[in-house]
Design a protein around this motif. Sequence first.
Motif, short mmCIF file in Angstrom:
data_model
loop_
_atom_site.label_atom_id
_atom_site.label_comp_id
_atom_site.label_asym_id
_atom_site.label_seq_id
_atom_site.Cartn_x
_atom_site.Cartn_y
_atom_site.Cartn_z
N GLY A 1 22.48 30.92 -0.98
CA GLY A 1 22.35 31.66 0.27
C GLY A 1 22.90 30.96 1.50
O GLY A 1 22.68 31.40 2.62
N PHE A 2 23.64 29.85 1.30
CA PHE A 2 24.22 29.14 2.44
C PHE A 2 25.38 29.94 3.03
O PHE A 2 25.92 30.84 2.39
CB PHE A 2 24.68 27.74 2.04
N MET A 3 25.77 29.58 4.25
CA MET A 3 26.81 30.31 4.98
C MET A 3 28.12 29.54 5.11
O MET A 3 29.09 30.08 5.64
CB MET A 3 26.29 30.66 6.37
N ALA B 1 17.94 28.23 8.87
CA ALA B 1 18.94 27.47 9.61
C ALA B 1 20.13 28.36 9.96
O ALA B 1 20.65 29.07 9.11
CB ALA B 1 19.42 26.27 8.79
N GLY B 2 20.53 28.33 11.20
CA GLY B 2 21.67 29.11 11.64
C GLY B 2 23.00 28.53 11.17
O GLY B 2 23.06 27.44 10.59
N GLY C 1 26.83 21.64 10.74
CA GLY C 1 26.53 20.25 11.06
C GLY C 1 26.11 19.47 9.83
O GLY C 1 26.56 18.35 9.60
N SER C 2 25.29 20.09 9.00
CA SER C 2 24.84 19.45 7.76
C SER C 2 26.00 19.23 6.79
O SER C 2 26.12 18.17 6.18
CB SER C 2 23.74 20.29 7.10
N VAL C 3 26.85 20.23 6.67
CA VAL C 3 28.01 20.10 5.77
C VAL C 3 28.90 18.94 6.20
O VAL C 3 29.31 18.13 5.38
CB VAL C 3 28.83 21.42 5.71
N PHE C 4 29.19 18.85 7.51
CA PHE C 4 30.06 17.77 7.97
C PHE C 4 29.39 16.41 7.81
O PHE C 4 30.07 15.42 7.52
CB PHE C 4 30.53 18.03 9.40
N GLU C 5 28.08 16.33 7.96
CA GLU C 5 27.37 15.07 7.71
C GLU C 5 27.49 14.68 6.23
O GLU C 5 27.71 13.51 5.91
CB GLU C 5 25.89 15.20 8.08
N GLN C 6 27.33 15.66 5.34
CA GLN C 6 27.47 15.41 3.90
C GLN C 6 28.89 14.93 3.59
O GLN C 6 29.08 13.97 2.84
CB GLN C 6 27.17 16.68 3.10
N CYS C 7 29.88 15.62 4.15
CA CYS C 7 31.28 15.24 3.90
C CYS C 7 31.55 13.82 4.38
O CYS C 7 32.22 13.05 3.69
CB CYS C 7 32.22 16.21 4.62
N SER D 1 34.74 17.65 -3.74
CA SER D 1 34.31 18.95 -4.25
C SER D 1 33.77 19.77 -3.08
O SER D 1 33.51 19.24 -2.00
CB SER D 1 33.23 18.77 -5.30
N GLY D 2 33.56 21.05 -3.31
CA GLY D 2 32.95 21.88 -2.28
C GLY D 2 31.59 21.33 -1.89
O GLY D 2 30.75 21.06 -2.76
N ILE D 3 31.37 21.12 -0.61
CA ILE D 3 30.13 20.53 -0.10
C ILE D 3 29.35 21.62 0.65
O ILE D 3 29.88 22.26 1.56
CB ILE D 3 30.42 19.35 0.85
N LEU D 4 28.10 21.79 0.25
CA LEU D 4 27.18 22.72 0.91
C LEU D 4 26.28 21.93 1.87
O LEU D 4 26.23 20.70 1.80
CB LEU D 4 26.31 23.42 -0.13
N PRO D 5 25.53 22.63 2.72
CA PRO D 5 24.54 21.91 3.54
C PRO D 5 23.55 21.15 2.64
O PRO D 5 23.39 21.48 1.47
CB PRO D 5 23.84 23.03 4.30
N ALA D 6 22.88 20.17 3.22
CA ALA D 6 21.96 19.32 2.47
C ALA D 6 20.79 20.13 1.92
O ALA D 6 19.99 20.67 2.68
CB ALA D 6 21.44 18.20 3.36
N ALA D 7 20.72 20.21 0.61
CA ALA D 7 19.62 20.92 -0.04
C ALA D 7 18.31 20.23 0.30
O ALA D 7 18.21 19.01 0.27
CB ALA D 7 19.84 20.96 -1.54
N GLY D 8 17.31 21.00 0.62
CA GLY D 8 16.01 20.44 0.97
C GLY D 8 15.88 20.13 2.45
O GLY D 8 14.82 20.28 3.02
N ALA D 9 16.97 19.70 3.08
CA ALA D 9 16.93 19.39 4.51
C ALA D 9 17.27 20.61 5.36
O ALA D 9 16.86 20.71 6.51
CB ALA D 9 17.88 18.24 4.83
N VAL D 10 18.05 21.52 4.79
CA VAL D 10 18.48 22.72 5.50
C VAL D 10 18.05 23.93 4.69
O VAL D 10 18.44 24.08 3.53
CB VAL D 10 20.02 22.74 5.71
N ASP D 11 17.24 24.77 5.30
CA ASP D 11 16.77 25.99 4.65
C ASP D 11 17.72 27.13 5.02
O ASP D 11 17.82 27.49 6.19
CB ASP D 11 15.36 26.32 5.11
N PRO D 12 18.45 27.68 4.03
CA PRO D 12 19.42 28.72 4.36
C PRO D 12 18.78 29.97 4.96
O PRO D 12 19.45 30.74 5.64
CB PRO D 12 20.10 29.02 3.03
N ALA D 13 17.50 30.16 4.75
CA ALA D 13 16.81 31.34 5.28
C ALA D 13 16.51 31.20 6.77
O ALA D 13 16.36 32.20 7.47
CB ALA D 13 15.52 31.59 4.50
#
Length: 126
Positions: free
Chosen positions: A112-114, A43-44, A50-56, A29-41
Amino acid sequence: MELIQSPELPAPAGHYSQAVAAGGLVFLSGILPAAGAVDPATAGFEAQCGSVFEQCEKVLCAAGCGFADVVQCTAYIVGVENWPAFNALYANVFGTHKPARAVVPVPGLHYGFMVEVQLVAQRPGA
């Protein structure tokens, strides 16, 4: 259809699976950055990728796969100006392996993720 859930990640909050396996293929499924570990406000774009690929990687591992087994990737990125950065980070993750890919610029993503990444992999030996 076999449901795939990484024990290292929280279960999805919605009515979907992290991944499903069917016919020798694994559909993430679509994977976003790790919630709680990455703040979209704060984190660049690169940190979010990097977080998305770690999750994947964790979901692929739970399915008995790795990035070398990926046959297709769809990436949704906020801002077409992030395309070169995504391409460089993607190339670093996949190395010489070149699955089919689509990169889709979008005006916004959930929370708000990118970046959001969806993968299809072939299980080894399938």
